[in-house]
Design a protein around this motif. Sequence first.
Motif, PDB file in Angstrom:
ATOM      1  N   HIS A 293       0.870  -1.177   0.000  1.00 53.82           N
ATOM      2  CA  HIS A 293       0.000   0.000   0.000  1.00 53.82           C
ATOM      3  C   HIS A 293       0.904   1.223   0.000  1.00 53.82           C
ATOM      4  N   VAL A 294       0.755   2.072  -1.018  1.00 55.47           N
ATOM      5  CA  VAL A 294       1.623   3.236  -1.201  1.00 55.47           C
ATOM      6  C   VAL A 294       0.774   4.496  -1.103  1.00 55.47           C
ATOM      7  N   ALA A 295       1.195   5.445  -0.255  1.00 57.80           N
ATOM      8  CA  ALA A 295       0.424   6.676  -0.083  1.00 57.80           C
ATOM      9  C   ALA A 295       1.358   7.847   0.180  1.00 57.80           C
ATOM     10  N   ARG A 296       0.946   8.993  -0.295  1.00 57.07           N
ATOM     11  CA  ARG A 296       1.668  10.235  -0.018  1.00 57.07           C
ATOM     12  C   ARG A 296       1.152  10.791   1.304  1.00 57.07           C
ATOM     13  N   SER A 297       2.065  11.179   2.192  1.00 58.49           N
ATOM     14  CA  SER A 297       1.641  11.711   3.484  1.00 58.49           C
ATOM     15  C   SER A 297       2.008  13.178   3.660  1.00 58.49           C
ATOM     16  N   PHE A 298       3.112  13.612   3.096  1.00 54.15           N
ATOM     17  CA  PHE A 298       3.539  15.004   3.060  1.00 54.15           C
ATOM     18  C   PHE A 298       3.883  15.297   1.604  1.00 54.15           C
ATOM     19  N   PRO A 299       4.046  16.540   1.215  1.00 58.52           N
ATOM     20  CA  PRO A 299       4.406  16.806  -0.184  1.00 58.52           C
ATOM     21  C   PRO A 299       5.632  16.046  -0.665  1.00 58.52           C
ATOM     22  N   THR A 300       6.575  15.768   0.260  1.00 60.78           N
ATOM     23  CA  THR A 300       7.806  15.075  -0.139  1.00 60.78           C
ATOM     24  C   THR A 300       7.956  13.693   0.499  1.00 60.78           C
ATOM     25  N   TYR A 301       6.888  13.149   1.091  1.00 65.18           N
ATOM     26  CA  TYR A 301       6.960  11.842   1.750  1.00 65.18           C
ATOM     27  C   TYR A 301       6.071  10.838   1.025  1.00 65.18           C
ATOM     28  N   VAL A 302       6.627   9.645   0.781  1.00 65.90           N
ATOM     29  CA  VAL A 302       5.853   8.521   0.250  1.00 65.90           C
ATOM     30  C   VAL A 302       6.004   7.360   1.229  1.00 65.90           C
TER      31      VAL A 302
END
Length: 276
Positions: free
Chosen positions: A183-192
């Motif tokens: 499961h892949v998700a963006r949490s901050f503009p520069t965090y995956v």
Amino acid sequence: MGERMWENSIKLVVVDLDGTLLSRDGILEPQVVGEFRKLRELGIRSIVATGRLTMAAREFAKSIGSDLPIIACNGALIESIDGRILYTTPLKKEVLVDVLNVLKLVPGFHPHFFTPYKMLALRMSEVLRFYMNYVKEEVMVARSLEEIFKERLILKVLLLAETSRLVDRFLPFIKNFLKGKAHVARSFPTYVEIVDPKANKGNALERLLTMLGYDLKSVLAFGDSENDIEIFKKVGFSVAVSNADPSLKKHATYVSRASFGDGVIEGLKLFLGQCS
């Protein structure tokens, strides 16, 4: 919106930390703590659900008066407030190999690996130093990749991108490369953030509430990122703070006008019937 629309429905508040409860600088403001104190007086309890390790979230949970387990690592870990592991969903080792393989194809991403009690990286970098300064926790540099793979439980891989444009460009490719495996998700503009396919905040919350005897429909959730979507889909009520990712706002009961902790205050005041 001034009426006490949720007064008799909400028994529990679930809140994300970074980008939601905390300020832009990662600070828990006194006025936010004050609103959670009011919740406690009403008999409404709270749970922190975060991408952080528990050790980097525990003091914030205690500060808002939570004595319930913490959902950490985007749902891959549930840990009691006193440090007992209640549930884990680790990544498979073959998926870690796939993560390293995809990183050979996309430039500018720096991985580090979350175990229940520490974070490991392959090398130090400026983006990693910035992250450590923000969360106020150390990331250990492993002597080799083999040292990381010897860890029994790797709960999450966090990719720190050098720029947000890199995430904009390569996130769809990373998701497609790992489709069905993680499961892949963006949490901050520069965090995956990368976790096991079964690990997400929504599944972890459902499991935890079964343990505690709460109904998902009696929950009010706060969040800001793509990794909060699964919680928003499951709970009765949800508030996306103003700075939230557009993908999350689509699933929110209410989108606050204010951002970060002020947006949480706005949502809580709405719930308490004090927002004009």
